[in-house]
Design a protein around this motif. Structure first.
Motif, PDB file in Angstrom:
ATOM      1  N   LEU A   7      43.437  37.572  40.937  1.00  0.00           N
ATOM      2  CA  LEU A   7      43.306  36.203  40.404  1.00  0.00           C
ATOM      3  C   LEU A   7      41.871  35.693  40.494  1.00  0.00           C
ATOM      4  CD1 LEU A   7      46.508  34.514  41.949  1.00  0.00           C
ATOM      5  CD2 LEU A   7      46.214  35.518  39.678  1.00  0.00           C
ATOM      6  N   LYS A   8      41.025  36.368  41.265  1.00  0.00           N
ATOM      7  CA  LYS A   8      39.683  35.832  41.553  1.00  0.00           C
ATOM      8  C   LYS A   8      38.701  36.126  40.427  1.00  0.00           C
ATOM      9  CE  LYS A   8      40.273  36.003  46.540  1.00  0.00           C
ATOM     10  NZ  LYS A   8      40.043  36.793  47.756  1.00  0.00           N
ATOM     11  N   GLN A   9      37.972  35.087  40.026  1.00  0.00           N
ATOM     12  CA  GLN A   9      36.907  35.228  39.026  1.00  0.00           C
ATOM     13  C   GLN A   9      35.663  34.508  39.541  1.00  0.00           C
ATOM     14  OE1 GLN A   9      36.644  37.143  36.598  1.00  0.00           O
ATOM     15  NE2 GLN A   9      38.756  37.713  36.097  1.00  0.00           N
ATOM     16  N   PRO A  10      34.542  35.157  39.651  1.00  0.00           N
ATOM     17  CA  PRO A  10      34.355  36.570  39.341  1.00  0.00           C
ATOM     18  C   PRO A  10      35.035  37.448  40.400  1.00  0.00           C
ATOM     19  CG  PRO A  10      32.358  35.696  40.318  1.00  0.00           C
ATOM     20  CD  PRO A  10      33.297  34.535  40.164  1.00  0.00           C
ATOM     21  N   PRO A  11      35.328  38.715  40.050  1.00  0.00           N
ATOM     22  CA  PRO A  11      35.946  39.602  41.036  1.00  0.00           C
ATOM     23  C   PRO A  11      35.031  39.785  42.249  1.00  0.00           C
ATOM     24  CG  PRO A  11      35.222  40.819  39.088  1.00  0.00           C
ATOM     25  CD  PRO A  11      35.081  39.367  38.770  1.00  0.00           C
ATOM     26  N   PRO A  12      35.601  39.792  43.465  1.00  0.00           N
ATOM     27  CA  PRO A  12      34.781  39.865  44.677  1.00  0.00           C
ATOM     28  C   PRO A  12      34.132  41.227  44.911  1.00  0.00           C
ATOM     29  CG  PRO A  12      37.128  39.785  45.237  1.00  0.00           C
ATOM     30  CD  PRO A  12      37.029  39.572  43.760  1.00  0.00           C
ATOM     31  N   ASP A  13      34.649  42.281  44.290  1.00  0.00           N
ATOM     32  CA  ASP A  13      34.064  43.616  44.502  1.00  0.00           C
ATOM     33  C   ASP A  13      34.445  44.522  43.329  1.00  0.00           C
ATOM     34  OD1 ASP A  13      36.722  44.735  45.038  1.00  0.00           O
ATOM     35  OD2 ASP A  13      36.587  43.625  46.910  1.00  0.00           O
ATOM     36  N   GLU A  14      33.899  45.738  43.360  1.00  0.00           N
ATOM     37  CA  GLU A  14      34.083  46.623  42.188  1.00  0.00           C
ATOM     38  C   GLU A  14      35.511  47.157  42.060  1.00  0.00           C
ATOM     39  OE1 GLU A  14      31.965  50.563  44.243  1.00  0.00           O
ATOM     40  OE2 GLU A  14      31.261  49.791  42.309  1.00  0.00           O
ATOM     41  N   LYS A  15      36.226  47.276  43.195  1.00  0.00           N
ATOM     42  CA  LYS A  15      37.614  47.742  43.089  1.00  0.00           C
ATOM     43  C   LYS A  15      38.475  46.686  42.403  1.00  0.00           C
ATOM     44  CE  LYS A  15      37.745  50.934  46.940  1.00  0.00           C
ATOM     45  NZ  LYS A  15      38.284  51.269  48.242  1.00  0.00           N
ATOM     46  N   THR A  16      38.276  45.439  42.805  1.00  0.00           N
ATOM     47  CA  THR A  16      39.034  44.361  42.155  1.00  0.00           C
ATOM     48  C   THR A  16      38.707  44.324  40.663  1.00  0.00           C
ATOM     49  OG1 THR A  16      38.843  43.122  44.219  1.00  0.00           O
ATOM     50  CG2 THR A  16      39.601  41.891  42.286  1.00  0.00           C
ATOM     51  N   ALA A  17      37.415  44.462  40.342  1.00  0.00           N
ATOM     52  CA  ALA A  17      37.006  44.449  38.928  1.00  0.00           C
ATOM     53  C   ALA A  17      37.671  45.594  38.164  1.00  0.00           C
ATOM     54  CB  ALA A  17      35.482  44.553  38.821  1.00  0.00           C
ATOM     55  N   ALA A  18      37.774  46.764  38.812  1.00  0.00           N
ATOM     56  CA  ALA A  18      38.376  47.931  38.142  1.00  0.00           C
ATOM     57  C   ALA A  18      39.865  47.699  37.884  1.00  0.00           C
ATOM     58  CB  ALA A  18      38.170  49.183  38.996  1.00  0.00           C
ATOM     59  N   ILE A  19      40.536  47.067  38.834  1.00  0.00           N
ATOM     60  CA  ILE A  19      41.977  46.807  38.653  1.00  0.00           C
ATOM     61  C   ILE A  19      42.178  45.736  37.574  1.00  0.00           C
ATOM     62  CG2 ILE A  19      44.064  45.947  39.797  1.00  0.00           C
ATOM     63  CD1 ILE A  19      42.985  47.337  42.362  1.00  0.00           C
ATOM     64  N   GLN A  20      41.335  44.719  37.583  1.00  0.00           N
ATOM     65  CA  GLN A  20      41.431  43.704  36.517  1.00  0.00           C
ATOM     66  C   GLN A  20      41.209  44.348  35.146  1.00  0.00           C
ATOM     67  OE1 GLN A  20      38.400  40.975  37.838  1.00  0.00           O
ATOM     68  NE2 GLN A  20      39.862  39.661  38.929  1.00  0.00           N
ATOM     69  N   GLU A  21      40.242  45.266  35.079  1.00  0.00           N
ATOM     70  CA  GLU A  21      39.945  45.929  33.810  1.00  0.00           C
ATOM     71  C   GLU A  21      41.158  46.746  33.334  1.00  0.00           C
ATOM     72  OE1 GLU A  21      36.734  48.743  33.945  1.00  0.00           O
ATOM     73  OE2 GLU A  21      36.982  49.256  31.820  1.00  0.00           O
TER      74      GLU A  21
END
Ligand code: SAM
Length: 217
Positions: free
Chosen positions: A171-185
């Motif tokens: 739910l976090k934007q911007p993503p707090p780290d690259e793993k979160t960003a990868a899962i959002q992607e």
């Protein structure tokens, strides 16, 4: 991992779902005693869900990305017919050694083929079709695993992708780290993919259930 549902609800759901086998329970307990990150195993409720999905699609060939100590691989093997196979990928020898010990304890373990090495390399070497593909390893590669899984999937098969809620951090934007960003992607890529239908199931840390449109109706 913080729980997304209360402990009471989790226990109630578990008590009203198919129980784990004695072998799975022993492996889960030994994983908890011996491994540094035992919370990585799916546990008994999600394990029951994985078994149910394998049975619903009538799976004979399962591919797993991320074996760890073999708990989910054993769940799948228990759900498959006698001539079924689980190909499971792992990079770390320490949990793999424990997995092999448990697979050797039961004839069911003979259905499991362990492939050591980076899962993307293994996936490139494998030929489909697989009836069920479970993605549960390094999050950074989730979109790559998903893309290759689509090539390997049977037209009536299912892809299951674990931890897609990532403790609620998606739910976090911007993503707090690259793993979160990868899962959002990954979640965005699946939702926008016209070839598939998907449902994000809020069991444990979130499981994305994906099937090809037109696959079996
Ligand atoms: C969450 S654990 C898997 C848990 C297992 N599915 C279960 O529920 O019993 C993820 C595993 O993926 C492995 N892994 C990490 N990167 C990998 C890679 N590139 N290829 C294959 N396995 C990898 C880790 O060593 C770890 O054991």
């Amino acid at each position: 991992m913080k729980s997304l549902v209360s402990a009471d609800i989790e226990a109630y759901a578990q008590a009203h779902s198919m129980p784990e086998s004695d072998l799975c329970r022993a492996l889960r307990e030994e994983t908890q005693r011996r491994m540094e990150s035992p919370q990585m195993i799916v546990g008994s409720l999600e394990g029951a869900f994985l078994k149910m999905m394998a049975q619903l699609v009538g799976a004979k060939r399962v591919l797993e990305i991320g074996m760890f100590t073999g708990y989910s691989a054993l769940c799948f093997a228990e759900a498959l017919p006698a001539d079924g196979t689980v190909v499971t990928c792992e990079v770390d020898e320490e949990p793999a050694a424990l997995a092999r010990q448990y697979f050797a304890r039961s004839p069911i373990g003979k259905k499991i083929e362990v492939r050591m090495g980076p899962a993307l390399d293994t996936m490139r070497q494998l030929a489909g079709p697989f009836d069920l593909i479970f993605i549960d390893a390094d999050k950074i590669n989730y979109v790559n695993y998903y893309r290759r899984a689509l090539d390997l999937l049977s037209p009536t098969g299912v892809i299951l992708i674990d931890n897609v809620l990532w403790d609620g951090d998606v739910l976090k934007q911007p993503p707090p780290d690259e793993k979160t960003a990868a899962i959002q992607e990954l979640n965005r890529a699946v939702a926008a993919d016209p070839r598939v239908s998907a449902v994000l199931v809020t069991i444990r840390d979130g499981v994305l259930v994906v099937r090809l449109k037109g696959g079996g109706g």
